[in-house]
Scaffold this motif. Sequence first.
Motif, PDB file in Angstrom:
ATOM      1  N   LEU A 232       0.815  -1.213   0.000  1.00  0.00           N
ATOM      2  CA  LEU A 232       0.000   0.000   0.000  1.00  0.00           C
ATOM      3  C   LEU A 232       0.857   1.275   0.000  1.00  0.00           C
ATOM      4  N   GLY A 233       2.180   1.126   0.048  1.00  0.00           N
ATOM      5  CA  GLY A 233       3.058   2.281  -0.051  1.00  0.00           C
ATOM      6  C   GLY A 233       3.472   2.900   1.262  1.00  0.00           C
ATOM      7  N   PHE A 234       3.178   2.238   2.392  1.00  0.00           N
ATOM      8  CA  PHE A 234       3.540   2.806   3.684  1.00  0.00           C
ATOM      9  C   PHE A 234       4.984   2.516   4.076  1.00  0.00           C
ATOM     10  N   VAL A 235       5.548   1.460   3.540  1.00  0.00           N
ATOM     11  CA  VAL A 235       6.889   1.063   3.954  1.00  0.00           C
ATOM     12  C   VAL A 235       7.523   0.242   2.838  1.00  0.00           C
ATOM     13  N   THR A 236       8.834   0.248   2.792  1.00  0.00           N
ATOM     14  CA  THR A 236       9.573  -0.664   1.921  1.00  0.00           C
ATOM     15  C   THR A 236      10.502  -1.480   2.805  1.00  0.00           C
ATOM     16  N   SER A 237      10.805  -2.701   2.381  1.00  0.00           N
ATOM     17  CA  SER A 237      11.620  -3.590   3.204  1.00  0.00           C
ATOM     18  C   SER A 237      12.853  -4.047   2.449  1.00  0.00           C
ATOM     19  N   ASN A 238      13.927  -4.237   3.192  1.00  0.00           N
ATOM     20  CA  ASN A 238      15.180  -4.746   2.643  1.00  0.00           C
ATOM     21  C   ASN A 238      15.819  -5.606   3.718  1.00  0.00           C
ATOM     22  N   GLU A 239      15.667  -6.913   3.563  1.00  0.00           N
ATOM     23  CA  GLU A 239      16.115  -7.867   4.570  1.00  0.00           C
ATOM     24  C   GLU A 239      15.439  -7.542   5.907  1.00  0.00           C
ATOM     25  N   SER A 240      16.188  -7.116   6.903  1.00  0.00           N
ATOM     26  CA  SER A 240      15.587  -6.860   8.221  1.00  0.00           C
ATOM     27  C   SER A 240      15.343  -5.376   8.472  1.00  0.00           C
ATOM     28  N   THR A 241      15.455  -4.547   7.424  1.00  0.00           N
ATOM     29  CA  THR A 241      15.292  -3.108   7.568  1.00  0.00           C
ATOM     30  C   THR A 241      14.022  -2.635   6.893  1.00  0.00           C
ATOM     31  N   LEU A 242      13.298  -1.761   7.573  1.00  0.00           N
ATOM     32  CA  LEU A 242      12.096  -1.145   7.017  1.00  0.00           C
ATOM     33  C   LEU A 242      12.353   0.346   6.822  1.00  0.00           C
ATOM     34  N   THR A 243      11.912   0.873   5.682  1.00  0.00           N
ATOM     35  CA  THR A 243      12.029   2.299   5.394  1.00  0.00           C
ATOM     36  C   THR A 243      10.646   2.852   5.081  1.00  0.00           C
ATOM     37  N   LEU A 244      10.300   3.945   5.715  1.00  0.00           N
ATOM     38  CA  LEU A 244       8.979   4.531   5.483  1.00  0.00           C
ATOM     39  C   LEU A 244       8.809   4.909   4.024  1.00  0.00           C
ATOM     40  N   GLY A 245       7.628   4.558   3.468  1.00  0.00           N
ATOM     41  CA  GLY A 245       7.344   4.813   2.066  1.00  0.00           C
ATOM     42  C   GLY A 245       6.661   6.153   1.835  1.00  0.00           C
ATOM     43  N   GLU A 246       6.334   6.405   0.578  1.00  0.00           N
ATOM     44  CA  GLU A 246       5.765   7.691   0.181  1.00  0.00           C
ATOM     45  C   GLU A 246       4.427   7.953   0.853  1.00  0.00           C
ATOM     46  N   ARG A 247       3.618   6.909   1.015  1.00  0.00           N
ATOM     47  CA  ARG A 247       2.305   7.103   1.632  1.00  0.00           C
ATOM     48  C   ARG A 247       2.464   7.532   3.095  1.00  0.00           C
ATOM     49  N   SER A 248       3.451   6.997   3.806  1.00  0.00           N
ATOM     50  CA  SER A 248       3.703   7.412   5.194  1.00  0.00           C
ATOM     51  C   SER A 248       4.131   8.867   5.251  1.00  0.00           C
ATOM     52  N   LYS A 249       4.955   9.283   4.302  1.00  0.00           N
ATOM     53  CA  LYS A 249       5.421  10.669   4.277  1.00  0.00           C
ATOM     54  C   LYS A 249       4.266  11.630   4.001  1.00  0.00           C
ATOM     55  N   ILE A 250       3.421  11.283   3.034  1.00  0.00           N
ATOM     56  CA  ILE A 250       2.308  12.159   2.658  1.00  0.00           C
ATOM     57  C   ILE A 250       1.316  12.292   3.809  1.00  0.00           C
ATOM     58  N   MET A 251       0.893  11.145   4.349  1.00  0.00           N
ATOM     59  CA  MET A 251      -0.087  11.190   5.424  1.00  0.00           C
ATOM     60  C   MET A 251       0.529  11.660   6.732  1.00  0.00           C
ATOM     61  N   GLY A 252       1.817  11.366   6.943  1.00  0.00           N
ATOM     62  CA  GLY A 252       2.492  11.866   8.130  1.00  0.00           C
ATOM     63  C   GLY A 252       2.504  13.382   8.146  1.00  0.00           C
ATOM     64  N   THR A 253       2.825  13.981   6.996  1.00  0.00           N
ATOM     65  CA  THR A 253       2.809  15.441   6.894  1.00  0.00           C
ATOM     66  C   THR A 253       1.403  15.987   7.087  1.00  0.00           C
ATOM     67  N   GLU A 254       0.414  15.286   6.547  1.00  0.00           N
ATOM     68  CA  GLU A 254      -0.990  15.703   6.699  1.00  0.00           C
ATOM     69  C   GLU A 254      -1.385  15.752   8.171  1.00  0.00           C
ATOM     70  N   PHE A 255      -1.007  14.738   8.928  1.00  0.00           N
ATOM     71  CA  PHE A 255      -1.401  14.693  10.340  1.00  0.00           C
ATOM     72  C   PHE A 255      -0.538  15.625  11.200  1.00  0.00           C
ATOM     73  N   ILE A 256       0.704  15.874  10.793  1.00  0.00           N
ATOM     74  CA  ILE A 256       1.525  16.838  11.512  1.00  0.00           C
ATOM     75  C   ILE A 256       0.908  18.226  11.434  1.00  0.00           C
TER      76      ILE A 256
END
Length: 369
Positions: A232-256
Amino acid sequence: MDNNQNTLAGAEVFKLAPGDINHLFRRTGVKGNSLSAFTYNSEQAATSSPSELFKVLSESPRLGQIAGRLLEPDLKIEFNRGGAGAADDKYYVLLSTADKTVLTQMVNSQGDILLLLFDDWEPFLEWWINVYATPGVGDYRKVFPNVLETEILVCALHCIDIYRRSYMESMLDYRSGLSLSLTTQDFVQLLKRSLASKDKRWLLPTMFEVTPGLKNSSIALKPEHIKQAEELGFVTSNESTLTLGERSKIMGTEFITSWIGAIGWQATALINGEERSLSRVFLAPTAFANHMFSFEIGSGGVSRFRHQASTKLELTQSLDQWMESLRKVVGNGTVTINTDKTPQFKFCGQCGSKIKPGKKFCTSCGSAL
């Protein structure tokens, strides 16, 4: 919540002292039921006198209607408000099958019982929407295209909160960049801490704290839920690491920038004499959309949710339909509630286009479904 004893936004307003409830039972002969917050105390009724507030109600032609809804409702909706900088608030909306009037039961700052009687759901909803909803913007991109397991929503809201946290920490540390990556283990541990904190400054714990009964849902986070949050675009994964995705950034800014608090509510009715929970909803308004999450219990007790990002007008229409469904349920004894009464389309996981029932391929991008 305080109001004058007169009229308010299309409602007649009455106040009662807590001890007046016993006199309301005696005066009207209403026996009460399990949905009511009040029971009759004959000893107190016999040894106390009604307050001056009670006199106004006792002389009103609305006495019977108010007593019926307050003491013997057929449908009760419990509302809780909190989150962000909003003050905590709790009140009830009570309805009867006898007519369409809607009674709102509150407590003011002096401890008096405040009663708002509306002639119908429509004037109540107009008042409620004007208090709690935002205008919103049209064509808000669909975030959750299907009915999904609630654990996916937990992951998504957690991602939004992590973005908000990183943003605030960067400001405090005078950093220009944000820390958007963390280990999967830290993601899960931080989620547990968030829920345990019950801190309503954050979106995820607010949802569980203000939505009645949601804590009792069976929630079990699994790797596939994080995977679906990734799709859904909230996070991307690479082995054991998670990185916040574009949807988290957009909605995170909206709620901030524009989250004004949240409202959770649950509708409960007496169905064939048994108290039944019919519908549970969480609303998180921002300047961009009124984010409404409605919850249902599926097969095997699995909790699922549906999301609508609505303008004020769209939210009004959805809640009108919601109440129409509730009234039908109370009338015929069934227990299926859907806040979205439009035809149930599915959506393509690749391009987000609507898919009509029965189709095996997306008519927009050709992807197999």
